[in-house]
Design a protein around this motif. Structure first.
Motif, PDB file in Angstrom:
ATOM      1  N   GLY A 181       0.817  -1.206   0.000  1.00  0.00           N
ATOM      2  CA  GLY A 181       0.000   0.000   0.000  1.00  0.00           C
ATOM      3  C   GLY A 181       0.852   1.258   0.000  1.00  0.00           C
ATOM      4  O   GLY A 181       1.997   1.267   0.464  1.00  0.00           O
ATOM      5  N   THR A 182       0.303   2.311  -0.543  1.00  0.00           N
ATOM      6  CA  THR A 182       0.991   3.600  -0.565  1.00  0.00           C
ATOM      7  C   THR A 182       0.444   4.472   0.551  1.00  0.00           C
ATOM      8  O   THR A 182      -0.768   4.513   0.794  1.00  0.00           O
ATOM      9  CB  THR A 182       0.774   4.300  -1.917  1.00  0.00           C
ATOM     10  OG1 THR A 182      -0.628   4.432  -2.154  1.00  0.00           O
ATOM     11  CG2 THR A 182       1.424   3.511  -3.042  1.00  0.00           C
ATOM     12  N   SER A 183       1.329   5.148   1.249  1.00  0.00           N
ATOM     13  CA  SER A 183       0.943   6.011   2.358  1.00  0.00           C
ATOM     14  C   SER A 183       0.805   7.445   1.864  1.00  0.00           C
ATOM     15  O   SER A 183       1.645   7.942   1.112  1.00  0.00           O
ATOM     16  CB  SER A 183       1.988   5.953   3.481  1.00  0.00           C
ATOM     17  OG  SER A 183       3.252   6.362   2.991  1.00  0.00           O
ATOM     18  N   ALA A 184      -0.268   8.086   2.274  1.00  0.00           N
ATOM     19  CA  ALA A 184      -0.522   9.483   1.915  1.00  0.00           C
ATOM     20  C   ALA A 184      -0.320  10.357   3.135  1.00  0.00           C
ATOM     21  O   ALA A 184      -0.843  10.073   4.219  1.00  0.00           O
ATOM     22  CB  ALA A 184      -1.941   9.642   1.381  1.00  0.00           C
ATOM     23  N   VAL A 185       0.452  11.410   2.983  1.00  0.00           N
ATOM     24  CA  VAL A 185       0.743  12.333   4.076  1.00  0.00           C
ATOM     25  C   VAL A 185      -0.052  13.604   3.844  1.00  0.00           C
ATOM     26  O   VAL A 185       0.059  14.236   2.781  1.00  0.00           O
ATOM     27  CB  VAL A 185       2.251  12.643   4.159  1.00  0.00           C
ATOM     28  CG1 VAL A 185       2.532  13.608   5.288  1.00  0.00           C
ATOM     29  CG2 VAL A 185       3.044  11.358   4.337  1.00  0.00           C
ATOM     30  N   LEU A 186      -0.847  13.956   4.821  1.00  0.00           N
ATOM     31  CA  LEU A 186      -1.668  15.155   4.738  1.00  0.00           C
ATOM     32  C   LEU A 186      -1.007  16.264   5.533  1.00  0.00           C
ATOM     33  O   LEU A 186      -0.739  16.120   6.732  1.00  0.00           O
ATOM     34  CB  LEU A 186      -3.081  14.875   5.272  1.00  0.00           C
ATOM     35  CG  LEU A 186      -4.060  16.054   5.260  1.00  0.00           C
ATOM     36  CD1 LEU A 186      -4.310  16.512   3.827  1.00  0.00           C
ATOM     37  CD2 LEU A 186      -5.360  15.670   5.937  1.00  0.00           C
TER      38      LEU A 186
END
Length: 264
Positions: A181-186
């Motif tokens: 999975g790819t992690s998204a940083v907000l």
């Protein structure tokens, strides 16, 4: 027209339009995925894999043929390369144990590869969606119904393959989601519209004269509470005295009764 021996006859020229075969038939929606037979691994590739005993060599060969080294290149994808290599080497061992031929083994590896690639696109597909996609590919290669499906696997093969997929790949699907999975940083940032205004709070200062009234009110409450407590104590003492008096009267009555008996 022309007349021959008094009989009229007509000559007609018929113009025929070219007819396309199948133009009047109802169009069917063909499946999106092509068949997986020899799609990623040829017959010679499977012969080589069946001869190789070392899992490390099998993993390297499968990684090169499936394009795993290019897809997961770089040191940051080392864990992903190891996970996929272990996935397909274990799958090849499953094919060995169930005595599958080269055609079945190649098709099954391609089905797993397409499922894995589709499930972890991005975006990452839920477990149930990934299983439905895997099942559709498996059934597509288990029923002889051309041009929609072909019978590569038998019903017994389908049962064994489905059980293996559930107990291995889909049981650890959460782990694969974590690895692939790819992690998204907000990142949130706020911008001020203008200069910051500081509001000073005034201290609570009681006006002159109200402080004396508050003290007097507290004194009145304290005195009233004291009087109530003293009154309760006096009432409780009265109750105690009444109880003592009753006891004494009872004793006296008992004594008088004894005296009367003595006299009699």
């Amino acid at each position: 027209w022309r007349s021959v021996s008094g009989v009229r006859s007509h000559t007609y020229t018929l113009l025929r339009r070219p007819v396309r075969l199948g133009s009047s038939r109802k169009k069917h929606n063909m499946p999106g995925e092509l068949f997986m037979v020899w799609k990623h691994l040829s017959r010679n590739d499977m012969v080589y894999l069946f001869r190789v005993v070392s899992k490390a060599e099998q993993g390297e060969f499968l990684a090169s043929k499936l394009g795993l080294d290019e897809r997961y290149s770089g040191p940051q994808n080392e864990l992903r390369r190891k996970a996929t290599s272990e996935l397909f080497t274990n799958l090849l061992g499953f094919c060995h144990r169930n005595q599958m031929n080269a055609e079945k083994a190649s098709t099954l590896i391609s089905i797993f590869y397409s499922t894995h690639k589709k499930s972890f696109g991005p975006p990452v597909a839920p477990t149930m969606d990934a299983f439905k996609y895997f099942k559709s590919l498996l059934l597509k290669h288990s029923v002889e119904r051309p041009p929609f499906s072909i019978a590569i696997f038998t019903p017994a093969d389908v049962k064994v393959i489905t059980k293996y997929a559930i107990e291995t790949y889909f049981r650890h699907y959460k782990m694969y989601q974590y690895v692939f999975g790819t992690s998204a940083v907000l990142i949130l940032s706020s911008e001020d519209d203008g200069p910051e205004t500081i509001v000073e709070e005034e201290p609570d200062v009681m006006p002159v004269g109200e402080e004396d009234d508050l003290i007097q009110e507290q004194d009145i409450k304290t005195r009233a509470q004291t009087e109530i407590e003293s009154q309760e104590k006096s009432e409780s003492s009265k109750v105690d005295m009444t109880d003592v008096k009753d006891d004494d009267d009872k004793k006296i009555e008992d004594l008088s009764t004894e005296e009367q008996k003595k006299v009699l």
